[in-house]
Scaffold this active site. Structure first.
Site, PDB file in Angstrom:
ATOM      1  N   ASN A  80     -51.192 -45.969 -40.339  1.00 47.06           N
ATOM      2  CA  ASN A  80     -51.309 -46.871 -39.200  1.00 47.06           C
ATOM      3  C   ASN A  80     -51.305 -48.322 -39.672  1.00 47.06           C
ATOM      4  O   ASN A  80     -51.593 -48.610 -40.836  1.00 47.06           O
ATOM      5  CB  ASN A  80     -52.603 -46.591 -38.435  1.00 47.06           C
ATOM      6  CG  ASN A  80     -52.599 -45.228 -37.778  1.00 47.06           C
ATOM      7  OD1 ASN A  80     -51.622 -44.847 -37.136  1.00 47.06           O
ATOM      8  ND2 ASN A  80     -53.685 -44.480 -37.954  1.00 47.06           N
ATOM      9  N   CYS A  89     -46.318 -39.197 -36.262  1.00 46.75           N
ATOM     10  CA  CYS A  89     -45.814 -40.193 -35.329  1.00 46.75           C
ATOM     11  C   CYS A  89     -44.407 -39.746 -34.965  1.00 46.75           C
ATOM     12  O   CYS A  89     -43.532 -39.657 -35.828  1.00 46.75           O
ATOM     13  CB  CYS A  89     -45.797 -41.565 -35.988  1.00 46.75           C
ATOM     14  SG  CYS A  89     -44.982 -42.824 -34.989  1.00 46.75           S
ATOM     15  N   ASN A 174     -51.897 -34.920 -30.931  1.00 47.48           N
ATOM     16  CA  ASN A 174     -52.830 -35.997 -30.597  1.00 47.48           C
ATOM     17  C   ASN A 174     -53.049 -35.959 -29.084  1.00 47.48           C
ATOM     18  O   ASN A 174     -52.267 -35.376 -28.347  1.00 47.48           O
ATOM     19  CB  ASN A 174     -52.305 -37.362 -31.088  1.00 47.48           C
ATOM     20  CG  ASN A 174     -50.872 -37.635 -30.641  1.00 47.48           C
ATOM     21  OD1 ASN A 174     -50.307 -36.894 -29.844  1.00 47.48           O
ATOM     22  ND2 ASN A 174     -50.294 -38.693 -31.160  1.00 47.48           N
ATOM     23  N   ASN A 207     -54.754 -41.376 -25.698  1.00 43.80           N
ATOM     24  CA  ASN A 207     -53.642 -42.184 -25.223  1.00 43.80           C
ATOM     25  C   ASN A 207     -53.483 -41.936 -23.726  1.00 43.80           C
ATOM     26  O   ASN A 207     -53.745 -40.832 -23.247  1.00 43.80           O
ATOM     27  CB  ASN A 207     -52.357 -41.776 -25.955  1.00 43.80           C
ATOM     28  CG  ASN A 207     -52.503 -41.884 -27.461  1.00 43.80           C
ATOM     29  OD1 ASN A 207     -52.515 -42.971 -28.014  1.00 43.80           O
ATOM     30  ND2 ASN A 207     -52.628 -40.740 -28.136  1.00 43.80           N
ATOM     31  N   ARG A 229     -54.265 -45.490 -27.858  1.00 45.39           N
ATOM     32  CA  ARG A 229     -55.676 -45.710 -28.222  1.00 45.39           C
ATOM     33  C   ARG A 229     -55.759 -46.517 -29.513  1.00 45.39           C
ATOM     34  O   ARG A 229     -55.049 -46.248 -30.477  1.00 45.39           O
ATOM     35  CB  ARG A 229     -56.434 -44.389 -28.363  1.00 45.39           C
ATOM     36  CG  ARG A 229     -55.877 -43.471 -29.414  1.00 45.39           C
ATOM     37  CD  ARG A 229     -56.747 -42.228 -29.631  1.00 45.39           C
ATOM     38  NE  ARG A 229     -56.046 -41.302 -30.513  1.00 45.39           N
ATOM     39  CZ  ARG A 229     -56.563 -40.218 -31.034  1.00 45.39           C
ATOM     40  NH1 ARG A 229     -57.806 -39.895 -30.772  1.00 45.39           N
ATOM     41  NH2 ARG A 229     -55.855 -39.435 -31.820  1.00 45.39           N
ATOM     42  N   CYS A 237     -43.716 -44.555 -27.150  1.00 47.41           N
ATOM     43  CA  CYS A 237     -44.592 -43.604 -27.837  1.00 47.41           C
ATOM     44  C   CYS A 237     -43.940 -42.241 -27.715  1.00 47.41           C
ATOM     45  O   CYS A 237     -43.800 -41.711 -26.604  1.00 47.41           O
ATOM     46  CB  CYS A 237     -45.988 -43.611 -27.214  1.00 47.41           C
ATOM     47  SG  CYS A 237     -47.085 -42.356 -27.914  1.00 47.41           S
ATOM     48  N   GLY A 238     -43.516 -41.676 -28.830  1.00 47.72           N
ATOM     49  CA  GLY A 238     -42.767 -40.420 -28.808  1.00 47.72           C
ATOM     50  C   GLY A 238     -43.605 -39.264 -28.310  1.00 47.72           C
ATOM     51  O   GLY A 238     -43.192 -38.516 -27.405  1.00 47.72           O
ATOM     52  N   THR A 239     -44.812 -39.082 -28.862  1.00 42.11           N
ATOM     53  CA  THR A 239     -45.644 -37.982 -28.381  1.00 42.11           C
ATOM     54  C   THR A 239     -46.063 -38.229 -26.934  1.00 42.11           C
ATOM     55  O   THR A 239     -46.243 -37.282 -26.160  1.00 42.11           O
ATOM     56  CB  THR A 239     -46.888 -37.778 -29.273  1.00 42.11           C
ATOM     57  OG1 THR A 239     -47.604 -39.014 -29.368  1.00 42.11           O
ATOM     58  CG2 THR A 239     -46.480 -37.311 -30.669  1.00 42.11           C
TER      59      THR A 239
END
Lengths: 306, 306
Positions: A80, A89, A174, A207, A229, A237-239
């Protein structure tokens, strides 16, 4: 005080404007401290990025050597921007593979795949024309039956919006809570400078994705903004895009499509859920552009120069 | 749609975290369009910076060839991050000279000077140990006598702060309004996410500095935050630090020092006002660190990739 260390090679890349500092490390010699990572990811005093990705052979990293099958050659060492270790990620994984190609360390024909080692296990990435498509499974709808039938298991308050909105919790390795808004005007007006309040909140936070369903026929379509978050609003944000699609499929019921487009501030992502795993599954594919924009050398500094 | 153009050499540098994309152009061949500048200065899809600086010989730029004396060899072609033309940038001027040294195009011994062509005229920069010191004059206290005696000629409202504060207008080639706060807690609490309201407002807007005087003896000392017009809060502003000191000298009266330190979020600047020009003057010196952190090549894109 600033301590100057030797300059290192780097590249800058992004996927739908989730951006990364990439460092090639064929011999496994570059092990940056948290303060070095945060200096490299500093957008003003360094190159800047949402995170740092070291491209290193699995065999050169004690932490993971022997953890993967013999076909997994490369390890994505993701940090990060604050220097802490991250497991995964989604957009970073796609940019990592674009970087391996850029370096000439791998070559992918159209449709070709590579399996990459990450702290969340081995992940398969496929070249699909101009896009790179990563399998981000496994995933699950949190809360099980009730959430999957009522479509909500959390209450979310967004600054400047309606008082309380229903949210659906999704785990993609996540945590995410997805909230639907009725139209794009309200999506644009939402104030994400302040962290949305989520009740109940997971112990380590979550998130939050706010989404608007767009008209579609066979291919689903969402507009999305995301509050990550510990970071704030990001361009992508991919996820998060994967979580948004999984929530929309719960809300859409049995007629919901398997293929989706997700428009984020930084561009467009594609999410495909295999049709044989409706409510909990092992696979979900995130695809989108991944670009290396610059490369060079950078001074690595320890500590702050302020 | 994205059009790929040839890769160009670049560097990234900063002065107290005012950061810049620098492009060397010894032959005067690089004339980027506004959309190319904004793509290079994009913090996620490009390298990112508060602006772009092209290092080019005066003789190679039709716009300024013949405008300066024979001792002025290099022209600082400064562009704002949105692609528009800018006349001057105090920290940019110091980073520009650090870059000429980095390239080996000039060599400055300690105390040595170089005079640089800018759209605001020729500017002299001096090496002072680790610092680069730039003469940013001329300057003036706007409003003349009344402002200089009352110490205020504008009313300023800062979101989340006291209702209305007195401000003093200073011209350093660009417009500033300086506001004093009583302590650093209130400085830290000020909300600069929203543009402060200034009444009366100059037609093209103004930069706003909020400052707190710190204890000092012979050397003046200020803590400062800045809202740059059209940009938002930044980590530093060279002309803003100069304006803050000039305002503090008005408020301090005849006993005010000539040498000041100004602490900004991105570091520490030094401002020296020649003691023979108290209320209006031709010279004022801004000094501070200026660092080149990375260099390499970057793809130049035209238009947006989103």
């Amino acid at each position: 005080m600033t301590v100057q260390l030797p300059a290192v090679r780097f590249a800058k890349g992004h996927g739908t404007e989730n951006d990364f500092v990439l460092v090639p490390d064929a011999s496994g010699e570059f092990d940056p401290s948290p303060s070095q990572v945060s200096a490299l990811c500093d957008r003003r005093a360094g190159i800047g990025g949402d995170g740092l990705i070291r491209a290193v052979p699995v065999a050169a990293v004690d932490e993971v050597a022997g953890s993967f099958g013999p076909d997994v050659v490369w390890f994505m060492d993701y940090r990060n921007a604050d220097g802490s270790i991250a497991e995964m990620c989604g957009n970073g994984l796609r940019v990592f593979v674009a970087y391996l190609e850029h370096l000439g360390w791998i070559q992918l024909a159209d449709g070709g795949t590579v399996t990459v080692g990450t702290r969340a296990g081995a992940k398969r990435v496929r070249r699909d024309g101009d896009l790179l498509a990563a399998d981000l499974g496994p995933w699950r709808v949190v809360g099980g039956g009730p959430a999957a039938t009522t479509g909500s298991d959390a209450r979310v308050s967004i600054f400047g919006g309606p008082s309380v909105l229903p949210g659906l919790s999704i785990d993609v390795g996540n945590p995410h809570v997805v909230v639907a808004l009725p139209d794009t005007d309200r999506l644009a007006a939402a104030d994400l400078r302040t962290q949305p309040m989520v009740d109940p909140s997971p112990p380590d936070g979550t998130n939050v994705e706010i989404v608007v369903p767009l008209p579609h026929r066979e291919v689903g379509h969402l507009a999305m903004r995301v509050f990550e978050r510990g970071v704030g609003e990001t361009r992508s944000c991919g996820t998060g895009a994967v979580a948004a699609v999984l929530a929309a499929r719960v809300w859409g019921g049995s007629g919901a499509p398997d293929r989706w487009l997700v428009d984020v501030p930084g561009g467009r992502l594609r999410v495909v859920v295999p049709s044989d795993s409706r409510l909990a599954g092992e696979h979900v594919e995130l695809a989108g552009p991944a670009t290396i924009v610059a490369e060079g050398t950078i001074k690595v500094t320890e500590g702050s120069s302020r």
